[in-house]
Design a protein around this motif. Structure first.
Motif, PDB file in Angstrom:
ATOM      1  N   THR A 172       0.801  -1.224   0.000  1.00  0.00           N
ATOM      2  CA  THR A 172       0.000   0.000   0.000  1.00  0.00           C
ATOM      3  C   THR A 172       0.834   1.275   0.000  1.00  0.00           C
ATOM      4  O   THR A 172       0.313   2.349  -0.317  1.00  0.00           O
ATOM      5  CB  THR A 172      -0.908   0.031   1.241  1.00  0.00           C
ATOM      6  N   GLY A 173       2.108   1.179   0.384  1.00  0.00           N
ATOM      7  CA  GLY A 173       2.933   2.366   0.535  1.00  0.00           C
ATOM      8  C   GLY A 173       2.652   3.148   1.805  1.00  0.00           C
ATOM      9  O   GLY A 173       3.221   4.219   2.024  1.00  0.00           O
ATOM     10  N   GLU A 174       1.777   2.617   2.663  1.00  0.00           N
ATOM     11  CA  GLU A 174       1.436   3.298   3.915  1.00  0.00           C
ATOM     12  C   GLU A 174       2.592   3.218   4.907  1.00  0.00           C
ATOM     13  O   GLU A 174       3.326   2.223   4.953  1.00  0.00           O
ATOM     14  CB  GLU A 174       0.199   2.657   4.540  1.00  0.00           C
ATOM     15  N   LEU A 175       2.700   4.258   5.725  1.00  0.00           N
ATOM     16  CA  LEU A 175       3.686   4.310   6.803  1.00  0.00           C
ATOM     17  C   LEU A 175       2.970   4.014   8.115  1.00  0.00           C
ATOM     18  O   LEU A 175       2.062   4.749   8.514  1.00  0.00           O
ATOM     19  CB  LEU A 175       4.336   5.687   6.861  1.00  0.00           C
ATOM     20  N   HIS A 176       3.381   2.935   8.791  1.00  0.00           N
ATOM     21  CA  HIS A 176       2.799   2.534  10.073  1.00  0.00           C
ATOM     22  C   HIS A 176       3.792   2.867  11.178  1.00  0.00           C
ATOM     23  O   HIS A 176       4.990   2.590  11.050  1.00  0.00           O
ATOM     24  CB  HIS A 176       2.504   1.033  10.092  1.00  0.00           C
ATOM     25  N   PHE A 177       3.304   3.445  12.267  1.00  0.00           N
ATOM     26  CA  PHE A 177       4.191   3.752  13.381  1.00  0.00           C
ATOM     27  C   PHE A 177       3.379   3.916  14.653  1.00  0.00           C
ATOM     28  O   PHE A 177       2.144   3.830  14.649  1.00  0.00           O
ATOM     29  CB  PHE A 177       5.028   5.011  13.089  1.00  0.00           C
ATOM     30  N   PHE A 178       4.078   4.125  15.754  1.00  0.00           N
ATOM     31  CA  PHE A 178       3.410   4.393  17.019  1.00  0.00           C
ATOM     32  C   PHE A 178       4.176   5.501  17.736  1.00  0.00           C
ATOM     33  O   PHE A 178       5.322   5.825  17.397  1.00  0.00           O
ATOM     34  CB  PHE A 178       3.319   3.140  17.902  1.00  0.00           C
ATOM     35  N   GLY A 179       3.526   6.095  18.709  1.00  0.00           N
ATOM     36  CA  GLY A 179       4.161   7.048  19.592  1.00  0.00           C
ATOM     37  C   GLY A 179       3.951   6.611  21.028  1.00  0.00           C
ATOM     38  O   GLY A 179       2.923   6.014  21.361  1.00  0.00           O
ATOM     39  N   TYR A 180       4.932   6.863  21.879  1.00  0.00           N
ATOM     40  CA  TYR A 180       4.782   6.515  23.296  1.00  0.00           C
ATOM     41  C   TYR A 180       5.520   7.551  24.126  1.00  0.00           C
ATOM     42  O   TYR A 180       6.275   8.368  23.603  1.00  0.00           O
ATOM     43  CB  TYR A 180       5.310   5.108  23.581  1.00  0.00           C
ATOM     44  N   GLY A 181       5.277   7.524  25.430  1.00  0.00           N
ATOM     45  CA  GLY A 181       6.015   8.391  26.328  1.00  0.00           C
ATOM     46  C   GLY A 181       5.165   9.335  27.149  1.00  0.00           C
ATOM     47  O   GLY A 181       5.682  10.015  28.028  1.00  0.00           O
ATOM     48  N   SER A 182       3.861   9.359  26.891  1.00  0.00           N
ATOM     49  CA  SER A 182       3.006  10.227  27.690  1.00  0.00           C
ATOM     50  C   SER A 182       2.914   9.705  29.120  1.00  0.00           C
ATOM     51  O   SER A 182       2.721   8.499  29.342  1.00  0.00           O
ATOM     52  CB  SER A 182       1.603  10.300  27.076  1.00  0.00           C
ATOM     53  N   LEU A 183       3.025  10.611  30.097  1.00  0.00           N
ATOM     54  CA  LEU A 183       2.940  10.204  31.495  1.00  0.00           C
ATOM     55  C   LEU A 183       1.518   9.840  31.896  1.00  0.00           C
ATOM     56  O   LEU A 183       1.311   9.193  32.924  1.00  0.00           O
ATOM     57  CB  LEU A 183       3.460  11.332  32.392  1.00  0.00           C
ATOM     58  N   THR A 184       0.547  10.252  31.096  1.00  0.00           N
ATOM     59  CA  THR A 184      -0.848   9.906  31.361  1.00  0.00           C
ATOM     60  C   THR A 184      -1.377   9.063  30.214  1.00  0.00           C
ATOM     61  O   THR A 184      -0.860   9.106  29.092  1.00  0.00           O
ATOM     62  CB  THR A 184      -1.713  11.173  31.507  1.00  0.00           C
ATOM     63  N   ALA A 185      -2.421   8.286  30.484  1.00  0.00           N
ATOM     64  CA  ALA A 185      -2.994   7.428  29.452  1.00  0.00           C
ATOM     65  C   ALA A 185      -3.652   8.278  28.354  1.00  0.00           C
ATOM     66  O   ALA A 185      -4.199   9.347  28.646  1.00  0.00           O
ATOM     67  CB  ALA A 185      -4.010   6.484  30.087  1.00  0.00           C
ATOM     68  N   PRO A 186      -3.600   7.824  27.094  1.00  0.00           N
ATOM     69  CA  PRO A 186      -2.922   6.600  26.661  1.00  0.00           C
ATOM     70  C   PRO A 186      -1.410   6.790  26.552  1.00  0.00           C
ATOM     71  O   PRO A 186      -0.946   7.800  26.033  1.00  0.00           O
ATOM     72  CB  PRO A 186      -3.534   6.343  25.284  1.00  0.00           C
ATOM     73  N   HIS A 187      -0.673   5.814  27.071  1.00  0.00           N
ATOM     74  CA  HIS A 187       0.784   5.877  27.019  1.00  0.00           C
ATOM     75  C   HIS A 187       1.314   5.582  25.618  1.00  0.00           C
ATOM     76  O   HIS A 187       2.443   5.951  25.294  1.00  0.00           O
ATOM     77  CB  HIS A 187       1.397   4.884  27.998  1.00  0.00           C
ATOM     78  N   VAL A 188       0.506   4.877  24.812  1.00  0.00           N
ATOM     79  CA  VAL A 188       0.916   4.465  23.469  1.00  0.00           C
ATOM     80  C   VAL A 188      -0.240   4.726  22.508  1.00  0.00           C
ATOM     81  O   VAL A 188      -1.410   4.516  22.871  1.00  0.00           O
ATOM     82  CB  VAL A 188       1.286   2.969  23.417  1.00  0.00           C
ATOM     83  N   SER A 189       0.068   5.165  21.285  1.00  0.00           N
ATOM     84  CA  SER A 189      -0.935   5.292  20.235  1.00  0.00           C
ATOM     85  C   SER A 189      -0.347   4.804  18.919  1.00  0.00           C
ATOM     86  O   SER A 189       0.850   4.963  18.654  1.00  0.00           O
ATOM     87  CB  SER A 189      -1.408   6.744  20.076  1.00  0.00           C
ATOM     88  N   TYR A 190      -1.214   4.209  18.106  1.00  0.00           N
ATOM     89  CA  TYR A 190      -0.842   3.681  16.784  1.00  0.00           C
ATOM     90  C   TYR A 190      -1.292   4.673  15.717  1.00  0.00           C
ATOM     91  O   TYR A 190      -2.386   5.227  15.786  1.00  0.00           O
ATOM     92  CB  TYR A 190      -1.498   2.322  16.583  1.00  0.00           C
ATOM     93  N   TYR A 191      -0.420   4.870  14.709  1.00  0.00           N
ATOM     94  CA  TYR A 191      -0.705   5.826  13.638  1.00  0.00           C
ATOM     95  C   TYR A 191      -0.432   5.185  12.278  1.00  0.00           C
ATOM     96  O   TYR A 191       0.393   4.279  12.152  1.00  0.00           O
ATOM     97  CB  TYR A 191       0.160   7.079  13.781  1.00  0.00           C
ATOM     98  N   ARG A 192      -1.130   5.733  11.276  1.00  0.00           N
ATOM     99  CA  ARG A 192      -0.891   5.279   9.912  1.00  0.00           C
ATOM    100  C   ARG A 192      -1.001   6.482   8.980  1.00  0.00           C
ATOM    101  O   ARG A 192      -1.960   7.260   9.062  1.00  0.00           O
ATOM    102  CB  ARG A 192      -1.903   4.222   9.495  1.00  0.00           C
ATOM    103  N   ALA A 193      -0.004   6.643   8.099  1.00  0.00           N
ATOM    104  CA  ALA A 193      -0.046   7.669   7.063  1.00  0.00           C
ATOM    105  C   ALA A 193      -0.160   6.986   5.713  1.00  0.00           C
ATOM    106  O   ALA A 193       0.472   5.945   5.481  1.00  0.00           O
ATOM    107  CB  ALA A 193       1.209   8.538   7.110  1.00  0.00           C
ATOM    108  N   ASP A 194      -0.972   7.541   4.816  1.00  0.00           N
ATOM    109  CA  ASP A 194      -1.126   6.918   3.511  1.00  0.00           C
ATOM    110  C   ASP A 194       0.122   7.162   2.660  1.00  0.00           C
ATOM    111  O   ASP A 194       1.081   7.822   3.087  1.00  0.00           O
ATOM    112  CB  ASP A 194      -2.408   7.392   2.818  1.00  0.00           C
TER     113      ASP A 194
END
Length: 432
Positions: free
Chosen positions: A156-178
């Protein structure tokens, strides 16, 4: 200098000058079809840093053109905190200052943008000449950090990634760019605490997250890595379906361990998921104590909520790479590097994941290689490119191996004008 300051001495020590050199000397013959840029990122502190992971980002690049080595250059990544050393970690409203970061871990190209990455902050965009354009937040859509190990889906050419590090929930989130770079998915991931989630896995149908017992320790902030081993946290793998990310994550418990780096993952014909990782028995236990990495396979069964864990090679290894065009498929060959900095020999190893066979190139005790990046050839084969430091000259080379015959002598060696400090990750960016 204390024993924890290894990253400020010897082959790790920072270089102090930004150089540009043209028409580099070459031993052997560069394959003419190798036309593009080999770029590698890593920490290069301007002053003492408390941990190897914290040094200012510097990208070292070599431009190859139709059989010649056109140039070498090295440039610091000019993040906000590089240009303004007292830049605050937190904004006045208490949110993280996501432009404060070193951008020192990886470098990728997606949707026409070359991005220097570190997992604690936003990416920083660079030109082909390694000048810094500035922080990149997907046109204002990303208000989070971005992992240094995103995955590009070859279909698909999509970029999949996540971010983490927030001291409050959600500590992790999933992202996708087309494929055009537009952020199209933002999905919180439910985890019980803030752990160091360095990498993840991607298949054609799933994303797999690693919630492992290296846990944030606020008491250590400002004094080295603010994470430590806590086996009581538990260890689990989270399976998210790409076609329905809002359905949430299915968590599967595994034995306590840590994984910095993924080799690859794929869906199996019987509905399971095979994940190849460099697994450590523990990480930062009792301070800096860490177990060596080894190549393992986790086979997850989302239907039963179980996992089979198997060590494929008990020899030390790290920096796993595949042909990135095959990400998420049942790739046959993977490559790992074992760096030995105290007398060698270091090893570059090629694994046949289908048969279990392996072959390796053993460097001289004076040579220390880095991560080896796979570059496809027009005939279906490929090359492995890596920087190799030589103690005898105190300089580095860009070395090109035939991926199908890693035990042989290099195909070509590009001689660089200075030492490239041991660093982290990079990529080959083909022209066009």
């Amino acid at each position: 200098m204390t024993t924890t300051d290894f990253h400020l001495a010897g082959p790790f020590a920072p270089v102090h000058d930004e150089l540009t050199a043209y028409d580099l000397p070459v031993t052997g013959a560069l394959p003419p079809e190798l036309t593009g840029w080999y770029l590698r990122n890593g920490p290069n502190p301007r002053s003492d840093s408390k941990h190897w992971f914290f040094g200012d980002g510097m990208v070292h690049g070599v431009r190859l053109e139709h059989g010649r080595a056109a140039w070498y250059r090295n440039r610091w990544v000019h993040t906000d905190s590089f240009d303004q050393p007292n830049s605050p970690i937190y904004n006045p409203d208490g949110t993280r200052n996501l432009r404060n970061g070193s951008a020192n871990t990886h470098i990728i190209n997606h949707a026409g943008r070359t991005l220097a990455l570190v997992e604690s902050s936003l990416p920083y965009e660079l030109t082909n000449d390694l000048d810094t354009i500035g922080a990149y937040d997907f046109d204002g859509e990303l208000a989070d950090s971005m992992t240094a190990h995103p995955k590009i889906c070859p279909t698909t050419g999509e970029l999949h990634f996540f971010g983490y590090g927030s001291l409050t929930a959600p500590h992790v989130s999933y992202y996708r760019a087309d494929a055009a770079g537009k952020l199209v998915v933002k999905q919180p991931i439910d985890v019980p605490g803030l752990t160091m989630m360095h990498d993840f896995a991607l298949t054609a149908s799933h994303a797999v997250f690693y919630d492992l017992p290296v846990v944030f320790d606020p008491a250590t902030v400002g004094n080295g890595m603010p994470y430590h081993w806590d086996e009581s946290y538990g260890a689990r793998l989270g399976v998210l379906r790409r076609n329905d990310p809002t359905a949430g994550v299915r968590w599967i418990e595994i034995n306590p361990c840590y994984a910095f780096h993924t080799l690859n993952a794929h869906d199996t014909a019987d509905g399971r998921i095979a994940v190849h990782v460099i697994r450590h028995d523990y990480m930062w236990r009792n301070g800096s104590d860490r177990a060596p990495g080894q190549l393992w396979r986790w086979t997850l069964d989302p239907a039963t909520g179980t996992v089979t864990e198997e060590c494929l090679d008990d020899r030390p290894a790290d920096f796993p790479r595949i042909d990135d065009r095959l990400t998420g498929t049942d790739v046959r060959f993977g490559h790992v590097t074992h760096l030995v900095v105290d007398g060698g020999p270091s090893v570059l190893r090629r694994h046949d994941l289908h048969t279990g066979a392996s072959a390796e190139h053993r460097f001289t005790p004076a040579q220390i290689p880095g991560e080896a990046v796979f570059v496809p050839a027009q005939d279906g084969g490929g090359w492995l490119l890596t920087y190799v430091y030589d103690r005898t000259t105190d300089r580095s080379d860009l070395v090109v191996f035939d991926a199908a015959n890693v035990a042989a002598a290099p195909v070509a060696t590009v001689h660089l004008p200075q030492r490239v400090p041991i660093g982290f990750h990079g990529n080959w960016l083909p022209e066009g």
